[in-house]
Design a protein around this motif. Structure first.
Motif, PDB file in Angstrom:
ATOM      1  N   CYS A 191    -110.833  96.365 -23.327  1.00 51.51           N
ATOM      2  CA  CYS A 191    -111.506  95.197 -23.767  1.00 51.51           C
ATOM      3  C   CYS A 191    -112.417  95.114 -24.655  1.00 51.51           C
ATOM      4  CB  CYS A 191    -112.020  94.031 -22.431  1.00 51.51           C
ATOM      5  SG  CYS A 191    -109.963  93.952 -21.426  1.00 51.51           S
ATOM      6  N   SER A 273    -104.987  95.936 -22.728  1.00 45.92           N
ATOM      7  CA  SER A 273    -106.505  94.763 -23.088  1.00 45.92           C
ATOM      8  C   SER A 273    -105.264  93.735 -23.915  1.00 45.92           C
ATOM      9  CB  SER A 273    -107.703  94.882 -23.303  1.00 45.92           C
ATOM     10  OG  SER A 273    -107.398  95.625 -25.061  1.00 45.92           O
ATOM     11  N   ASP A 274    -105.224  92.786 -23.429  1.00 44.60           N
ATOM     12  CA  ASP A 274    -104.662  91.295 -24.125  1.00 44.60           C
ATOM     13  C   ASP A 274    -105.264  90.646 -25.341  1.00 44.60           C
ATOM     14  OD1 ASP A 274    -102.618  90.349 -25.473  1.00 44.60           O
ATOM     15  OD2 ASP A 274    -101.823  90.314 -23.142  1.00 44.60           O
ATOM     16  N   SER A 358     -99.893  82.678 -17.990  1.00 42.36           N
ATOM     17  CA  SER A 358    -100.388  84.176 -17.551  1.00 42.36           C
ATOM     18  C   SER A 358     -99.215  84.842 -17.357  1.00 42.36           C
ATOM     19  CB  SER A 358    -101.863  84.008 -16.533  1.00 42.36           C
ATOM     20  OG  SER A 358    -102.241  82.766 -16.735  1.00 42.36           O
ATOM     21  N   LEU A 361    -101.885  92.285 -15.792  1.00 39.21           N
ATOM     22  CA  LEU A 361    -102.204  93.090 -16.656  1.00 39.21           C
ATOM     23  C   LEU A 361    -102.767  94.419 -16.182  1.00 39.21           C
ATOM     24  CD1 LEU A 361    -102.914  93.207 -20.346  1.00 39.21           C
ATOM     25  CD2 LEU A 361    -105.255  92.912 -19.414  1.00 39.21           C
ATOM     26  N   THR A 382    -103.556  87.906 -17.926  1.00 38.76           N
ATOM     27  CA  THR A 382    -104.364  86.907 -19.020  1.00 38.76           C
ATOM     28  C   THR A 382    -104.535  85.485 -19.191  1.00 38.76           C
ATOM     29  OG1 THR A 382    -101.818  86.816 -20.046  1.00 38.76           O
ATOM     30  CG2 THR A 382    -102.987  88.946 -21.025  1.00 38.76           C
ATOM     31  N   GLU A 399    -107.031  83.537 -25.852  1.00 34.48           N
ATOM     32  CA  GLU A 399    -106.413  84.146 -24.773  1.00 34.48           C
ATOM     33  C   GLU A 399    -107.859  85.853 -24.227  1.00 34.48           C
ATOM     34  OE1 GLU A 399    -102.735  87.764 -23.462  1.00 34.48           O
ATOM     35  OE2 GLU A 399    -103.307  87.226 -25.247  1.00 34.48           O
ATOM     36  N   ASN A 401    -108.461  88.040 -20.530  1.00 34.89           N
ATOM     37  CA  ASN A 401    -108.277  89.041 -19.396  1.00 34.89           C
ATOM     38  C   ASN A 401    -109.508  88.392 -18.402  1.00 34.89           C
ATOM     39  OD1 ASN A 401    -107.331  91.360 -21.663  1.00 34.89           O
ATOM     40  ND2 ASN A 401    -106.447  89.316 -21.436  1.00 34.89           N
TER      41      ASN A 401
END
Length: 434
Positions: A191, A273-274, A358, A361, A382, A399, A401
């Protein structure tokens, strides 16, 4: 690998979690992924099987892990088979792990070469009553390619047809869903690298820039911070392309007045990460764009607060749908009549928010876990609501996390700008400094 060495206590603890779920007198086997070919003598590069990495930390091809807690000799409870290195391999590819290095990475004492597998394990298979074989049982898996694990499973069931075959996947889905402190630290590093890439863009995006140039800025920042690159195919979607949920061409020129949707994030040490943000190409949202952005942000923040231990996904998704319906009514995208006569199986809000909010992750961006069971502390999700208005050429998704804790949530992306006003201010400042 680019990432720093991981304390092997992580993998030792992970194996212990797995062992605790095995039936008595059971042997389990995990196999590394293939190196997939392209054309001629090319390859796609190597990505380790996530379950094998979770249990061993070994990040190279031709690897097999055997776990047999009740083995009769009392010694070979864990066995690792790795590719035998050589001077020729070292010259052409770079040396593979030797036995001492494999032990240092994994914490496994008994290391053998990959080609010794059958000779070493035959007696162990005969001793075992149950054989646990792994497979990809992700609910969204739609893959026809036969994997190395698939081929291995066929060979084992043919050689030992009278053994009881058990599935490792349900165990892996359960234990991988709860992240350890070390895993959370690794996701946090992913992240943090994503944040660096995102901030790099704030002074770069402007009218006339091409989407692929933005992608290039990100990969530069990710790799220079020890990431292998994107955790998933990057979505850099300006204007109406933002309404295409999995837009991956990234080949349009960004125009003045457009919003660009960025669904882009780094991996670190195989952990994903997202992130998604929607930025004004010229640095300033229009009144309408900001209205929609803030509506999505309100849903995002309200949804995040719902991720608590004991929450069920049915109730969570229903609550998020109600939140989104309320915002769409305020934006005049829905009318009260639309809601009254909606199909309960496809509510009215789905016209503008058609995907889930969601997902799990971890080692995979769409990580494994059971959506049918209540949420637990230690899970990472997420939160990504969005509004997509095709008739306006506008798509907004936000978005972050989040780690679920015993008393709430920890936003692992809390330092990444998210407020519309803050984004405008930072883009303005960055352009002045540039």
């Amino acid at each position: 690998m680019k990432y720093k060495a991981i304390d092997n206590n992580l993998f030792i603890e992970n194996r212990n979690k797995f062992k605790n779920n095995l039936k008595p007198n059971s042997l389990a086997v995990f196999v590394s992924n293939d190196i997939m070919p392209t054309n001629a003598d090319g390859s796609m590069g190597f990505r380790q099987n996530a379950d094998l990495f979770y249990l061993s930390g070994i990040d190279q091809e031709d690897t097999i892990l055997v776990i047999f807690p009740d083995v009769k000799d009392g010694k070979h409870k864990e066995i690792l088979f790795v590719k035998e290195t050589s001077e020729l391999i070292a010259i052409w590819e770079g040396a593979k792990l030797n036995k001492a290095q494999a032990t240092a990475v994994s914490g496994i004492e008994h290391i053998y070469w990959h080609h010794e597998f059958e000779k070493v394990t035959k007696a162990f298979f005969i001793q075992a009553e149950n054989i646990y074989l792994n497979s990809n049982e992700h609910t969204r898996r739609y893959i026809d390619t036969e994997t190395a694990q698939d081929r291995f499973n066929k060979s084992i069931t043919a050689k030992y047809p009278l053994h009881k075959i058990e599935r490792s996947a349900p165990i892996m889905h359960r234990i991988r869903a709860i992240k350890s402190t070390q895993e959370i630290d690794l996701i946090q590093q992913a992240c943090d690298i994503t944040e660096k890439g995102f901030r790099r863009l704030l002074g770069f995006i402007k009218p006339g820039v091409w989407e692929y140039e933005i992608e290039a800025e990100l990969i530069h920042e990710f790799v220079r911070n020890r990431s292998q690159g994107f955790a998933y195919g990057p979505i850099v979607a300006s204007g109406s392309s933002a309404c295409v949920l999995h837009y991956v061409e990234n080949n349009r020129q960004c125009k003045d007045g457009d919003v660009i949707l960025l669904d882009v994030a780094a991996e670190y040490s195989n952990y994903a990460s997202d992130l998604t943000r929607a930025l004004p190409v010229n640095g300033k949202y229009t009144k309408r764009q900001k209205e929609v952005y803030n509506a999505v942000l309100r849903v995002h923040r309200a949804a995040a607060k719902l991720l608590v231990p004991g929450q069920t996904f049915d109730k969570y998704n229903t609550a998020v749908g109600d939140l989104m319906t309320e915002e769409l009514l305020k934006l005049n995208l829905l009318k009260s009549e639309d809601v009254k006569k909606q199909n309960p199986n496809w509510p009215a809000y789905k016209k503008y928010f058609m995907h889930g909010t969601s997902h799990f992750l971890g080692l995979d961006v769409h990580d494994v876990g059971f959506f049918q069971e209540p949420i637990q502390a230690g899970m990472v999700f997420t939160v990504e609501p969005g509004i997509y208005i095709q008739e306006e050429g506008l798509g907004i998704r936000i978005e972050n996390n989040l780690l679920v804790t015993t008393n709430g949530q920890l936003d692992l992306m809390k330092n990444i700008p998210i407020e519309a006003d803050e984004i405008e201010e930072l883009m303005s400042k960055s352009k002045i400094m540039a």
